[in-house]
Design an enzyme around this catalytic site. Structure first.
Site, PDB file in Angstrom:
ATOM      1  N   GLU B 763       0.842  -1.201   0.000  1.00 32.54           N
ATOM      2  CA  GLU B 763       0.000   0.000   0.000  1.00 32.54           C
ATOM      3  C   GLU B 763       0.874   1.246   0.000  1.00 32.54           C
ATOM      4  O   GLU B 763       0.698   2.134   0.823  1.00 32.54           O
ATOM      5  CB  GLU B 763      -0.947  -0.002   1.205  1.00 32.54           C
ATOM      6  CG  GLU B 763      -2.046  -1.039   1.153  1.00 32.54           C
ATOM      7  CD  GLU B 763      -3.116  -0.690   0.133  1.00 32.54           C
ATOM      8  OE1 GLU B 763      -3.214   0.485  -0.247  1.00 32.54           O
ATOM      9  OE2 GLU B 763      -3.807  -1.619  -0.300  1.00 32.54           O
ATOM     10  N   ASP B 764       1.824   1.282  -0.890  1.00 36.79           N
ATOM     11  CA  ASP B 764       2.636   2.480  -1.108  1.00 36.79           C
ATOM     12  C   ASP B 764       3.601   2.808   0.018  1.00 36.79           C
ATOM     13  O   ASP B 764       4.189   3.875   0.009  1.00 36.79           O
ATOM     14  CB  ASP B 764       1.765   3.723  -1.326  1.00 36.79           C
ATOM     15  CG  ASP B 764       1.067   3.674  -2.654  1.00 36.79           C
ATOM     16  OD1 ASP B 764       1.631   3.049  -3.556  1.00 36.79           O
ATOM     17  OD2 ASP B 764      -0.013   4.248  -2.771  1.00 36.79           O
ATOM     18  N   ALA B 765       3.734   1.934   0.997  1.00 45.57           N
ATOM     19  CA  ALA B 765       4.694   2.242   2.053  1.00 45.57           C
ATOM     20  C   ALA B 765       6.111   2.151   1.486  1.00 45.57           C
ATOM     21  O   ALA B 765       6.360   1.441   0.519  1.00 45.57           O
ATOM     22  CB  ALA B 765       4.521   1.285   3.213  1.00 45.57           C
TER      23      ALA B 765
END
Lengths: 344, 1166
Positions: B763-765
């Site tokens: 999730e885009d981390a």
């Protein structure tokens, strides 16, 4: 372990990936029982290149698995101790640079001091009593002034001002307790490695006065304690020309590889590409751009031939750092063994 | 108004088929023609529109206003008068003593919380007693001055001089400083005024409406075509008025004349017949009858009581109202209604035409129908209103004082200089943003905003922001969607998400907004070119087939026979400089008219003129420009480049670039990247990205940390985020250079590997390298200020600052940061609850007892306390005085932060992410040369976002690093991927940018080649979003991407509480982090618990941990008892039960409304 022959320990470098890394995974490698004798027979270390200042070292580890080579690499980066500035007491800082940022910059300056000079800091840092066994003290005191002898039409800051740049050479060693007796040549031995690291810029009226304390530490704690700029390895490349490449294509092929890797030999007026030395190939795989060359070359890397490069920051020669790393690993193994015994 | 013609590639292929040879000659590219853009910006800077508009106001318009309004008479003395001869605005100053002033600098005003304003002085003639006197340079108020305007201290100063004034040379100006706050007057988008707009109300009822605006009034006039008849709808009338009645009232009595004005063609005659019929049935034949009819239909007004005069005066007044209210912008001189009637007839005719051809209905969202109101015109409105009020005040004063007999003669001037109506009015309007002008019944809020100084680009972006008047909550798609006519004027990417989407826009790079232009020279030119005045023509001739009607700013000027020649010659004259360069002219063939516009607020942009397939600008000119011999204005003066407004653009044939130049091409685009705005211009390769990503980036670029201005270290802002080591991005764009973003960057170049790692990156981390952070990556400084004013009280008492308190010869802990003067010393650490300014206030402040004029000695401590749990350091302390001459102490506090898990970063492609994990360097993957990435980004961020621009940025960054140069990712241009790949290959790197990486954990080579390289990263001003999910490691790619650090930081958001404050009324925990509030178990969470059947949990959360309360309930009556005794039935058997306090409160509130809730109790065990 019959696979150990050079031919079979190849990691294939295809156009879109490496299909067979799993064959050489650390876990799979114990195809037969590991024995020290066998390892000793197959293992060798070759020193390839060392710069005159001894700060850069290239050597080969041959015949071990990735786990071992990697263990050395990891220890080199983060567990060989060095000395770096850890505490800064700011007495006066009227320069433009903020106290915290200045301290951070000072911490990152590599020091000459040999890590063996100091002992490990014992316990918490105490403000009032500084332990001379585990601490080196430095002073930074610079005041920027107008240059009274500046030429009239001077415009450059270096002409009009004095000390407008604070360099690492301005950091001076201050012996603590009996340190000056122990280390009569301390000023030379402990200071910053490079004299020309710019710490801050100042203008007349600015002053920096700080007391700096350096301690021993490891890279795991903070990157400033890491003894190496970097330490890494790569696998030895291997190039195999499967189909003969001749004529214009041979030169094109040559240009696809690193310089000195492919040689173009002319025999009977026909240019022909041959592998000269695959060691310094960067494995850029650029020959895959040419459809006609794609299938002529088999590029691979030898899975148990590690070309190690250690670049020291400058406190210790690279070779020493590596030996230190081996010591650390040895120490770890001993600890582990003794712990195992305790369980048993 | 069709859409603008841009030649597409298809057209050219068609054209080349026809006559390939003919056009090949013209396909030479003009190299470096983009350099016209910096030349354009050099003159006036990036916010020229604001400054131009303000300059026009203080130099021209203010004089007109004063001249127009300029007389004061008194009812008491007919001889008395006051006349304004001249008005001028000075340069900003600060009063030193009562009389003297000195020049002020903007920075001083910012620091000392002052107004950056200049005196407005007037020259007047007036009567003093029986003497006629004149007075010069009389101060009537103070005008806030826009920075960098012609009256600003900074005007025309060199960088060195600006630096001396503590001012950033790159700061664009264009804002005001009020009470030390930087305020921007937003650009306001408005509907076009004084033009006929055809509308369809959806019920096939076509309306032609005109919003008339003159200095005196604003009115709206509608002509409606309804049920085959035509009506006039206006605010002053109760009902719709049959149109023929209006004509008759205007003196066009004869039906034939009316028809001739509207049109004598068969169709028009048919359409008007019913209306004529209607008028006859109302029995209205002459003007008088018509006017009487109108009087009856008129809305009742307040002053009606006064109009009890003679009959003829009522009729005269009606006629007057008709002249001034209906189509008020069309002038009526000596009751000659000819022009007005012609205009009205034209409206009727337009409605008829639109009824026949529905396509002619105007598009309200078309950008040619919009005008932008800027600071200058808004301030002009405000000033005019205040100036009128000022004069009314003077009149009141005169009326009051003249009859009085005094020793000194009444002198009006003494009342002028002490009147603060104008000063306060202007300052309040700008600081509150409320524009209330009673005359126009205008009441607008939020016109100004505090200049957003989060980063340099956010300040720039703020100056180009355009606000529209539409209601934000309404769900309309029309005004929100991107209009083709916005091309090149408005940035297509830069708009916020959510409610303001499409309504708040940003100007494109080259947009210019016109100021008002003198009409008379344009009128003269038009008449010289063969325009015939309407007054000399009959209706038949005006609407004749082969004649075009000429309009100037929506008013009929006359008619012209050869419109083609007229337009062409007019344009030629404009290029010669004989007509103002910003006057636009274009024919509207559907309506057979030529529109000339010279009003303010039009959007326009410069284009290269093309004549006979040849752009007039050539290499020679550009060379001269580079040598500095030629400026952008020279291009305009010589007629090589001209400004086109939206409407004229529509009448032009503009080539996108040289290769699109065709036979009838009239103009050539200067440079396509200018169609984007300042914020979108930062994106590298925006033309490769999915459009919403660029929009997201525009929003995020504004919260990126970095540098704010060269004077950032001298500022004491309420909040300022700085990056310790900001980088100019490796992949630049031309816009970046033009906006000086490379000099004041926000973000850093990070080596990014595109691969998955550890599962803390979903999730885009992002995964960060700890060694990079140790070495200073993403490190930022947070500055805050703390303000303290020492007040004076009416009883001579003052606030004082005491030195630190000692106990046992040691400073008490909370005073440790204090210097001996009682103000925290620079360099000191301040912790939670430590005192920063040890202020004390007198206990008695009221003027009740003045004890011998001596201040009392009783003081109470009111220290300035540090309230953040994370300690900060005092950077500097400022001691000064504010406007009211009170001591002002400002402290600048600093925190240094290193990135931590949860901090927010973003690249320049709308790809934001938070730190998921910080990894030791030895655990990071490394490549053959030992490089390990600073940051790892998960490849799953790419497929759905389609940010190809980021992929190219990474590649270009990598090549740039290897070669030691910046690559360009300019929109619609920039370094080509092929060239970049070649460059990589030349440096012995894989041409795709993918390298072999080894796992840092196992030491084995990774299966996949990793895409990696430097990327520009924005460090956002951060947010807590910690993701912890698992995922397998698979793909790997490594290079450099510019990353921004965003302003959301964990430290500012983290919050938890066990017990704490409660709200007084409900006894429930308070809400929000700032009030140390509780964490709410919301409705949906409650639903979950109900779903689980966790009833005890529900009781615990909703009552016990919130507002549980023990009440006694009477066993008899069921009402709440008090301390074991029921006061209602005067008995004592009560039971104690626990309920939420809110519930008890509800019962009591119900009781107070005469509703009794009784609790019936039962034994639990039964």
């Amino acid at each position: 372990m019959e696979k150990n022959s050079k031919k079979d320990r190849k990691i294939l470098m295809r156009e879109h990936g490496i299909p067979n890394t799993f064959e050489f995974a650390n876990l799979l490698d114990g195809s037969s029982v590991w024995s020290f004798e066998k390892f000793k027979k197959g293992f060798s270390v070759k020193i390839v290149r060392e710069t005159p200042d001894k700060f850069e070292l290239e050597f080969d580890l041959i015949g071990c698995n990735a786990a071992l080579a990697n263990a050395f690499r990891r220890i080199l980066l983060s567990e060989v101790p060095t000395i770096a500035i850890e505490k800064v007491y700011m007495f006066n800082n009227t320069s433009i640079i903020q106290d915290e940022v200045l301290s951070h910059r000072l911490g990152l300056i590599p020091l000459k001091a040999h890590p063996k000079v100091l002992e490990w800091p014992a316990g918490e840092w105490k403000q009032d009593e500084v332990d001379q066994q585990s601490t080196l003290s430095f002073e930074l005191k610079v005041t920027c002034k107008k240059n009274p002898q500046a030429p009239k039409d001077a415009r450059r800051p270096s002409d009009i001002y004095l000390h407008h740049n604070v360099y690492s050479s301005d950091i001076k060693w201050v012996p603590l307790g009996e340190q000056h007796l122990l280390h009569p040549d301390g000023a030379k031995k402990f200071g910053p490695i490079h004299d020309d690291i710019l710490i801050a810029k100042m203008r007349p009226g600015h002053e920096i006065h700080a007391q700096l304390y350096a301690v021993k530490g490891i890279g795991k704690d903070h990157a400033k304690f890491s003894p190496v700029a970097t330490a890494a390895y790569r696998l030895l490349p291997d190039i195999e020309i499967v189909k003969e490449v001749t004529g214009e294509a041979a030169e094109r092929l040559q240009s696809c590889f690193s310089p000195g890797v492919i040689d173009v030999k002319v025999s009977q007026g026909i240019k022909k590409a041959v592998v000269k030395d695959a060691r310094y190939e960067s494995c850029s795989r650029n020959f895959f751009r040419h459809d006609d060359l794609k299938d002529c070359i088999k590029l691979s890397r030898i899975a148990d031939h590690f070309i190690f490069t250690v670049e020291s920051v400058g406190a210790l020669p690279s070779s020493t750092i590596f030996i230190e790393a081996v010591e650390v690993l040895k120490e770890k193994c001993k600890t582990f063994l003794s712990e195992l015994e305790e369980i048993a | 108004m069709g859409s603008r013609r841009h030649v597409g590639p298809n057209d050219i292929s068609a054209a080349s088929k026809i006559d390939a040879k003919k056009f090949t000659k013209n396909v030479q590219n003009i190299e470096d023609k983009w350099k016209l853009v910096p030349a354009f910006l050099k003159g006036k800077g990036l916010v020229k529109q604001h400054i131009d508009s303000f300059n026009y106001f203080i130099n021209v318009e203010i004089k007109k206003i004063v001249q127009a309004t300029g007389k004061v008479f008194s009812n008491e003395d007919p001889n008395f008068f006051l006349r304004y001869v001249n008005v001028s605005v000075g340069t900003p100053d600060i009063p030193v003593t009562y009389q003297e002033t000195r020049e002020s600098s903007p920075h001083e005003c910012r620091l000392r919380d002052l107004n950056y304003s200049a005196p407005i002085t007037v020259d007047i003639e007036y009567m003093r007693g029986q003497q006629r006197k004149s007075s010069k340079n009389l101060l009537i108020g103070r005008m806030p001055i826009m920075l960098r305007s012609s009256n600003c201290t900074l005007y025309n100063k060199s960088s060195f001089q600006l630096a001396k004034l503590n001012e950033c040379p790159l700061d664009p100006g264009g804002y005001f400083i009020i009470n030390g706050q930087e305020k921007v007057i937003l650009i306001q988008e408005q509907m076009l005024r004084n033009r006929i707009i055809l509308e369809d109300d959806g019920k096939n009822c076509i309306t032609a409406s005109v919003n008339s605006a003159t200095q005196e009034r604003k009115t709206k006039t509608n002509v409606i075509g309804k049920a085959g008849k035509y009506y006039l709808k206006h605010n002053i009338f109760q009902d719709n008025i049959p149109i023929v009645v209006i004509f008759k009232a205007m003196g066009i009595v004869c039906d034939q004349e009316i028809v001739q004005l509207i049109g004598t063609e068969e169709i028009f005659m048919k359409k008007i017949a019913a209306s004529l019929e209607e008028c006859h049935s109302l029995n209205i034949q002459g003007q008088l009858q018509a006017l009487k009819y109108l009087i009856n239909k008129r809305k009742l007004k307040r002053e009606l009581g006064r109009v009890s005069g003679s009959k003829s005066s009522i009729i005269d007044e009606m006629r007057d109202t008709l002249a001034s209210n209906v189509l008020s912008h069309v002038p009526v001189i000596d009751f000659n209604f000819k022009l007005k009637a012609t205009y009205l007839a034209l409206m009727v005719r337009k409605v008829m035409i639109a009824q026949i051809d529905g396509k002619l209905i105007d598009d309200r969202d078309y950008y040619g129908n919009k005008r932008l109101e800027l600071a200058g015109s808004l301030l002009a409105l405000m000033f005019e209103d205040l100036f009128k009020r000022f004069n009314n005040d003077l009149k009141a004063v005169a009326d009051k004082n003249i009859p009085k007999v005094k020793a000194a003669q009444f002198d009006i001037t003494s009342y002028m200089t002490n009147n603060s109506v104008i000063t306060n009015g202007l300052a309040n309007a700008i600081s509150s943003g409320n524009w209330t002008i009673k005359r126009f019944r205008m009441e607008r809020h939020g016109m100004t905003q505090v200049l957003c100084r989060l980063s340099y680009i956010s300040a720039l972006g703020h100056m180009t922001k355009v606000n529209s008047q539409f209601e934000k909550t309404r769900k309309v798609s029309g005004p929100r969607s991107l209009q083709p006519s916005q091309w090149g004027m408005m940035c297509p990417s830069d708009t916020p998400e959510g409610e303001g989407c499409g309504l708040i826009k940003n100007l494109a790079l080259m947009t210019h907004i016109t100021t008002e232009i003198e009409e008379q020279p344009v009128i003269d030119t038009a008449f010289t070119l063969g325009v015939e005045s309407v007054n000399s023509l009959g209706g038949q001739e005006i609407i004749s087939q082969d004649v075009y009607m000429v309009f100037l700013n929506g008013n009929i000027l006359g008619t012209v026979k050869d419109h083609h020649r007229f337009v062409n010659v007019f344009r030629k004259l404009r290029r010669r400089g004989l007509v103002d360069q910003f006057v636009s002219i274009y024919p509207q063939h559907q309506h057979k008219c030529v529109q000339i516009s010279a009003d303010g607020g039009r959007l326009c942009r410069p284009y290269i003129i093309v004549e006979r397939c040849e752009p007039l600008v050539n290499q020679k000119h550009l060379k001269q420009m580079q040598q500095g011999i030629r400026s952008f204005d020279d291009f305009l003066d010589e007629g090589l480049v001209e400004y086109l407004d939206v409407n004229e653009e529509n009448d032009s044939f503009i080539a996108f670039n040289e290769s699109y130049i065709k036979e009838d091409t009239t103009h050539l685009e200067i440079e396509p990247f200018t169609l984007l705005g300042v914020c979108a211009g930062l994106v590298a390769y925006p033309h490769h990205n999915q459009s919403p990503r660029n929009t997201y980036q525009c929003a995020m670029g504004k919260q990126a940390m970095g540098t704010i201005a060269y004077n950032q270290r001298n500022r004491i802002d309420t909040l300022m985020y700085n990056l310790v080591y900001p980088h100019a991005p490796m992949v630049k764009t031309k816009t970046i250079e033009l906006t000086n973003f490379d000099k004041l960057p926000a973000g850093q170049n990070a080596i990014v590997a595109v691969m998955s790692y550890s599962g803390y990156d979903i999730e885009d981390a992002l995964i960060l390298n700890k060694a990079s952070i140790d070495r200073g990556y993403g490190r930022c400084l947070v500055y805050r200020n703390s303000k303290c004013v020492l007040k004076k009280y009416p009883n001579q008492n003052k606030d004082i600052i005491n030195g630190p308190t000692f106990s046992n010869n040691k400073v008490i802990p909370k005073h440790e940061a204090l210097d001996s003067d009682g103000i925290a010393a620079p360099g000191q650490k301040v912790e939670f609850r430590s005192v920063m300014v040890n202020k004390s206030s007198p206990i008695t402040c009221t003027a009740s007892v003045v004890t011998d004029g001596k201040p009392t000695s009783d003081y109470k401590d009111v220290p300035n306390v540090y309230k953040n749990s994370v300690p900060a350091y005092v950077e500097k302390a400022m001691i000064s005085t504010n406007t009211d001459n009170l001591f002002l102490v400002k402290l600048l506090l600093r925190q240094t932060r290193r990135p931590e898990i949860g901090d927010k970063f973003s690249s320049r492609h709308g790809q934001k992410g938070v730190t998921g994990l910080i990894v030791e360097q030895e655990d990071m993957p490394f490549n053959d040369s030992g490089i390990c990435p600073d940051m790892i980004m998960n490849p799953h961020g790419f497929p759905s976002r389609m940010t190809v621009g980021k992929i190219i940025e990474l590649l270009a960054g990598k090549a740039g690093v290897l070669k030691g140069k910046f690559h360009y990712g300019t929109a619609f241009g920039g370094s080509k991927v092929e060239d970049i790949c070649e460059e990589l290959a030349n440096h012995d790197f894989n041409y795709l940018g993918k390298d072999v990486f080894y796992s840092g954990l196992t030491g084995e080579p990774l299966d996949a080649y990793i895409y990696s390289g430097p990327v520009s990263i924005l460090v956002l001003q951060h947010q807590t979003e910690v993701y912890q999910t698992h995922h397998n490691q698979l793909i790997v790619i490594c290079s450099k991407v510019y990353y921004q650090k965003l302003k959301h930081m964990v430290q500012d958001k983290m919050h938890a509480r066990a017990r704490g404050p409660r709200a007084v009324l409900t006894r429930q925990p308070t809400e929000g982090r700032s009030k140390d509030g509780g964490l709410r178990l919301g409705e949906m969470e409650r639903d979950c618990l109900i779903g689980y059947g966790a009833s005890m949990m529900l009781i615990e959360r909703l009552m016990i941990s919130s507002d549980s309360f023990d009440v006694d309930v009477c066993n008899n009556c069921g009402l709440m008892a008090y301390s074991g005794y029921c006061h209602a039935c005067r008995t004592s058997p009560v039971s104690t039960i626990t309920m939420p306090y809110a519930c008890k409160l509800l019962f009591q509130e119900l009781q107070s409304m005469n509703i009794v809730a009784r609790l019936t109790l039962k034994n639990y065990c039964q």
